[in-house]
Write an enzyme that holds these catalytic residues in place. Structure first.
Site, PDB file in Angstrom:
ATOM      1  N   HIS A  80     -10.105 -10.381  -2.953  1.00 44.89           N
ATOM      2  CA  HIS A  80     -10.924 -11.051  -1.941  1.00 44.89           C
ATOM      3  C   HIS A  80     -11.921 -11.940  -2.666  1.00 44.89           C
ATOM      4  CE1 HIS A  80      -9.216  -8.657   1.173  1.00 44.89           C
ATOM      5  NE2 HIS A  80      -9.800  -7.524   0.809  1.00 44.89           N
ATOM      6  N   GLY A 147      -4.108  -5.086   5.450  1.00 44.43           N
ATOM      7  CA  GLY A 147      -4.500  -3.762   4.991  1.00 44.43           C
ATOM      8  C   GLY A 147      -5.289  -3.118   6.108  1.00 44.43           C
ATOM      9  N   CYS A 176      -0.586  -6.446  -3.963  1.00 44.96           N
ATOM     10  CA  CYS A 176       0.124  -5.561  -3.030  1.00 44.96           C
ATOM     11  C   CYS A 176       1.283  -4.829  -3.700  1.00 44.96           C
ATOM     12  CB  CYS A 176       0.627  -6.341  -1.812  1.00 44.96           C
ATOM     13  SG  CYS A 176      -0.691  -7.197  -0.920  1.00 44.96           S
TER      14      CYS A 176
END
Length: 214
Positions: A80, A147, A176
């Site tokens: 992020h 998520g 991921c």
């Protein structure tokens, strides 16, 4: 339940990750107790990695590159940071009579796919490789990661979409847990859009897609 009853909260500056998780946990309790509305929370985080419940040490390739936070959402490692629009979605699946996690995830996918389509980005949902994908120059890449966690049948965490993200940060992880495929962004695809423009379409498409999710 009408989408008009869903609150929208949009942040103008980056939000600390742990602060965001704490806020969501309290919000879940308030929604479950009938004290507050459902919420879609749009924000971005400072540059960081998060490790979901399925994360393995082998997928963290550069442990000293950015802060790493363990989290209770599903999935593995993800990034992020600035230029990435995050939508944390807190919906009551029980009152919507939709206690079906697979259906919820598929509906999230439909929402993002329809949003991207507005910007002439053709994307698709891959149930085997959770997220929203595009094919660019003949190569499959992920543009949006999912998520989620569900507690008391209230959803939280959500979706992250790469708008003008610095994709080099993904080199510090196996995103991921998928080694075979890369990631992309609006910018890499040649689509220039501001958060403001994206958010308007995101809310419009949410109302269209989730209007029947009850």
């Amino acid at each position: 339940m009408s989408c008009d009853l869903v609150e929208w909260k949009i942040e103008s500056s980056p939000i600390d990750y742990q602060e965001a998780v704490y806020f969501m946990q309290r919000k879940v309790d308030s929604i479950s107790d009938g004290l507050q509305k459902e919420l879609v929370w749009l924000l971005e985080h400072p540059a960081l990695y998060t490790a979901g419940t399925g994360a393995t040490v082998e997928d963290l390739l550069a442990s000293n590159l950015l802060p790493v936070y363990s989290t209770n959402r599903g999935g593995k490692y993800t990034y992020h940071g600035p230029g990435q629009r995050i939508a944390y979605v807190m919906l009551n699946l029980k009152t919507r009579n939709k206690c079906n996690v697979r259906l919820y995830v598929k509906t999230l996918g439909d929402w993002i796919i329809n949003t991207l389509s507005h910007f002439s980005i053709k994307s698709y949902f891959n149930p085997d490789l959770i997220g929203v994908w595009v094919t660019h120059n003949g190569i499959e890449k992920k543009i949006a990661a999912f998520g989620i966690r569900i507690r008391k049948w209230i959803t939280y965490h959500g979706v992250s979409v790469n708008i003008y993200t610095d994709l080099s940060h993904y080199l510090g992880i196996v995103p991921c847990g998928i080694k075979e495929y890369g990631v992309t962004s609006f910018k890499q695809l040649g689509v220039n859009v501001s958060y403001e423009e994206f958010d308007i379409v995101l809310e419009k498409k949410f109302n269209e897609i989730f209007s029947s999710f009850n």
